[in-house]
Design an enzyme around this catalytic site. Sequence first.
Site, PDB file in Angstrom:
ATOM      1  N   ARG A 179      31.968  49.054  43.406  1.00 34.29           N
ATOM      2  CA  ARG A 179      32.158  49.815  42.162  1.00 34.29           C
ATOM      3  C   ARG A 179      31.288  51.066  42.221  1.00 34.29           C
ATOM      4  NH1 ARG A 179      32.402  44.281  39.964  1.00 34.29           N
ATOM      5  NH2 ARG A 179      34.238  44.101  38.616  1.00 34.29           N
ATOM      6  N   HIS A 212      30.911  44.923  31.821  1.00 35.97           N
ATOM      7  CA  HIS A 212      30.383  45.334  33.114  1.00 35.97           C
ATOM      8  C   HIS A 212      28.924  44.963  33.305  1.00 35.97           C
ATOM      9  CE1 HIS A 212      34.260  47.267  33.435  1.00 35.97           C
ATOM     10  NE2 HIS A 212      34.067  47.037  34.712  1.00 35.97           N
ATOM     11  N   ASN A 235      40.245  41.065  35.724  1.00 37.95           N
ATOM     12  CA  ASN A 235      39.468  41.222  34.478  1.00 37.95           C
ATOM     13  C   ASN A 235      40.254  42.073  33.489  1.00 37.95           C
ATOM     14  OD1 ASN A 235      37.492  39.982  35.972  1.00 37.95           O
ATOM     15  ND2 ASN A 235      36.412  41.878  36.428  1.00 37.95           N
ATOM     16  N   ASP A 236      40.700  43.221  33.977  1.00 32.09           N
ATOM     17  CA  ASP A 236      41.464  44.086  33.079  1.00 32.09           C
ATOM     18  C   ASP A 236      42.869  43.549  32.855  1.00 32.09           C
ATOM     19  OD1 ASP A 236      39.891  46.222  32.091  1.00 32.09           O
ATOM     20  OD2 ASP A 236      39.670  46.896  34.161  1.00 32.09           O
ATOM     21  N   GLU A 253      46.004  46.176  37.684  1.00 31.21           N
ATOM     22  CA  GLU A 253      45.189  45.673  36.576  1.00 31.21           C
ATOM     23  C   GLU A 253      45.752  46.075  35.217  1.00 31.21           C
ATOM     24  OE1 GLU A 253      41.138  47.069  36.907  1.00 31.21           O
ATOM     25  OE2 GLU A 253      41.730  49.071  37.503  1.00 31.21           O
ATOM     26  N   CYS A 278      40.175  40.821  43.109  1.00 35.36           N
ATOM     27  CA  CYS A 278      38.743  41.135  43.040  1.00 35.36           C
ATOM     28  C   CYS A 278      38.188  41.005  41.629  1.00 35.36           C
ATOM     29  CB  CYS A 278      38.465  42.528  43.593  1.00 35.36           C
ATOM     30  SG  CYS A 278      39.273  43.827  42.662  1.00 35.36           S
TER      31      CYS A 278
HETATM   32  C1  PEP Z   1      39.014  44.149  37.159  1.00 34.38           C
HETATM   33  O1  PEP Z   1      39.404  44.773  36.177  1.00 34.38           O
HETATM   34  O2  PEP Z   1      39.322  42.980  37.399  1.00 34.38           O
HETATM   35  C2  PEP Z   1      38.095  44.778  38.109  1.00 34.38           C
HETATM   36  C3  PEP Z   1      37.762  44.180  39.219  1.00 34.38           C
HETATM   37  O3  PEP Z   1      37.554  45.977  37.751  1.00 34.38           O
HETATM   38  P1  PEP Z   1      36.384  46.137  36.695  1.00 34.38           P
HETATM   39  O4  PEP Z   1      35.889  44.771  36.334  1.00 34.38           O
HETATM   40  O5  PEP Z   1      35.334  46.965  37.315  1.00 34.38           O
HETATM   41  O6  PEP Z   1      37.069  46.813  35.556  1.00 34.38           O
HETATM   42 MG    MG Z   2      39.149  46.954  36.071  1.00 37.15          MG
END
Ligand code: PEP
Ligand code: MG
Length: 756
Positions: free
Chosen positions: A468, A361, A625-626, A602, A673
Site C-alpha cells: 500500500r 486502514h 475489504n472494499d 473491489e 488481498c
Molecule cells: C481491499 O479493499 O480489500 C484492499 C485490499 O484495499 P484497501 O484495504 O487498502 O482498501
Molecule cells: Mg480497497
Amino acid sequence: MIEVLRKIVQAVNDADDLTQALELIVHEVRGAMQTEVCTVYLKDRSSQRLVFRATEGLNKEKIGAFSLSIDEGLVGWVASRGEMLNLDDAMAHPSFQLVPGLGEESFNTFMGAPIIHQRDLLGVLVVQQADTRRFSDAEEAFLITISAQLAAIIAHAEVTGAAMAVDTPAEQVARIQGVAGSPGIAIGQAVYVSPTADLGAVPSRRASNRRQEMRIFRSALARVRDDIEVVAENLREELSPEDHALFGVYLSILDDSTLGGEVAALIKAGEWAQGALSQVMIKHIRHFERMEHSYLRERAVDVRDLGTRVLTYLQDENENREDWPERTILVADEITASTLGEVPRERLAGVVSLRGSANSHAAIVARGMGIPAVMGAYDLPYNRLGDKPLVVDGYSGRVYINPSRQVLDRFQVAVDQDQALSEELAGLRGELCQTLDGKRIPLWVNTGIIEDLEGALDQGAEGVGLYRTEVGFLLRDRFPSEEEQRLLYREQLEVFAPSPVTMRTLDIGGDKSLPYFPIQEDNPFLGWRGIRVTLDHPEIFLAQVRAMLKANEGLGNLRVLLPMISAVEEADEALALIRRCHEEVIAEGYMEGLPPVGVMIEVPSAVWLTGALASRVDFLSVGSNDLTQYLLAVDRNNARVADLYHGLHPAVLGALRQIVDAAHLKGCSVSICGEMAGDPRAVPLLLAMGFDQLSMSAINLPRVKKVINSLTMADANEALAGLEGIHSSREVIEIAEGLIERKGLDRYVRLNRDSG
Ligand code: PEP
Ligand code: MG
C-alpha cells in the site's frame, strides 16, 4: 420543538454521570411538556427488572428502592411490547397497578415511551398528570423523539458509569466493548493522544511538575496576547474606536482576575495545563451557550476561539514527548498511520481507537505491525483514563480499564498461550504451503511500511501481494519526490527479490486522507478515491510509476496494481500512462521490460467486468475489504454497522466465485488481498474457488499455512459445495467453522474467543 430538544440533549450530554443525566432528563422533559410528573425506569442488567431511577413529581425516596418485573403494570406493558402507551384513564387499563408509596394516586393520565438503543430495551420514560385528558399526537411524537435521542446517551452513560471505577473502587474493572481490530492481547499503560486543538478532547491528568505547567501556561497566554495585539493593531485604521475596544474585552477574558486566574488555580491544585485550560474554558462555553440572550450566547464562540488558541500553543510545548511508557497502549479518537508512527516501535504494545472498525486502514496497519488493536471503542471514557493500566483484547474487541490482579493473571495466561502458539507455528516457516494432497498455494503478504517487511520475511512469505504505497505518503508532510519514492520502493523490491512485489498506485480518499492534500466530501467512500484521484492528477501518477520502474532496475520483480477500477476506460487510461512512463525511462537508459500490470476488483461493477478487465491486464487482485463494503452497502469504517459487515456473506462469496471463473476463462491469474485472505475460516473456501495466491497481513500467515497444510482439496471442495442453497452468513460461518473444528484446528483460529 427542535430548540427544546437540542437544549435537553445538550444538557444531558454535559452531565457528569448517569444519575445526574437522568435527573436532568426528568426535570427538563417535565418542564418542556408542562406535565406534573416525569419518571425514568431503567432495566437492571442482572435482575432484568425495571428500576425506578429518577422522578420529578413522584416520591423521590423510592428512587433506586422500587422496581417492577419486566411485564408488570403499565410501565411493564410498555417495556415488554417495546411500544408507546397513551391513556387518559390509566386506572381503566387492565395492566394498571397502584404501587403504594410512589405517590401516583392522583395522576390518572399516563403516557409511556420505551427507551430502546440498538434493539435493546434500556427502560421506559413516563409522563403523568392529574387532568383527565389524553396527551395530544404532538406530545406523543415529542416523547418518542426525546426517548429515541436519549437512548444513545443513556447507553453511553451506563457503560462509562461502569468505567467510573477508574476513579473510585480500585478493585472494580470496567470493560468496554469495541470491535476486534488486530489480534493479540496487550497489557500496558494508556496514553491518550488528543486531536490537535480540540478543547473537548483533552484528558484530565496530574501534573508531574506544577511549576513547569504554570510556566508553559503563562508562555502560551503571552503568545496568544501577542497574536491578538498584532491583529488589533492591523485593524486599528479600519474599525471604529468602539469596535476596536472589543479587542480589549476579548483579551481581558484571559486575565488573572477572570478565566486565566481560574486556570492557574487548577494548575496549582495539581492539574496539568492543558487539562486545566480545557476544564475552565468548557465550563464557561457551556455557561454562555445556555444563555437566553443571543448576543451573550454568541460570546461562547469567542471563549472557544481563545481557548483553542491557547491550547494550540500548549500542545506545541508538549509535542515530541519522550516519556512514552515502556508498554504504551495508544488511545486516540481516530488512530491514523501517523499517530502510530509517533510512538517508538519497541514501546508500542497496543492500540485503542474510539472510531473506526475492523477494516479501517488503521486496523490494517496495526495488523501489519502485529500490534493488538480494538477499534470503535466509542464508550471509552478517554478523558478520565489518565495513565491507567489497560488490557487490550484484540480477539474479542474488549478493553479493560484498571484490571484487577485476577483479570491480569487471566490475560497473562492468554499472552503466554499466544507466545507458545507462535513458537509452534514458527516451525512451519521453512515448509511449503500445500494441502495434504499436494495442491500448492503461494502465501503472500500485504505491506505498507518498512517495519512490515521483517515480520513478513520471518513468517515465510513468498511475495508481496499488496504494497500500500499510500502509507509512505501518509507519514510525510508533503508529496514525496520521485527520487524519494524510488528509494522507498527500491527497499521493498530488494528485500523480496527475486520474489514478486505488487505495488499499488496511490489509493487515497475514503478513510485515507493526506494531511497536505485533504479531501473533504460528504460521502468519501463513494467519492474521489484511488484511481479517480490519480487519473485527475496525472503528474502524481506519472511520478509514482516512474519511481517504481526505476526502482525495479536490475531486479525485475515489480508488479503494478491499480486500485478502485470501476470502468474499463480507467484501466485503459492508466495502462496508457504506464506505457508512456516506460518509454520515457527506456529513453533514459532503463533496461527492464514493462512490468506486469493488474487491476483490483473491489467495486461491484468490476465484478461484472472481470472478463473485459482480465483481457486487458496481466493479473487481477480482489480487494475484498472494499468489495464487501460496496456489495453489502456497509461502511467498513463504522463500528455501529460492524455486525453487518461479513466477508462470509453468501453474496460476497458468490461474487468471488464469479470473479475467479471469469478471470480463469481468460487465462488470467487472480489473487485476493483483502483481509479475508487471512481469515483461516475463509481460506478453505477461497482455495476451493481456485484463487491463485492469497495475500494477507503477516500476522495471519502462519495460521493460514497451518490450516492449508492440514487439509485436502477434497475437504475444501466439500465445504464450498456445502454452501449450495445457503443464504445466510450465519449458516456459512457454521459450515466454515465446522470444518476447522473437525480438523482440530480451532486452537489456531480462536473461534469466538473471549480471552477474559
Ligand atoms: C481491499 O479493499 O480489500 C484492499 C485490499 O484495499 P484497501 O484495504 O487498502 O482498501
Ligand atoms: Mg480497497
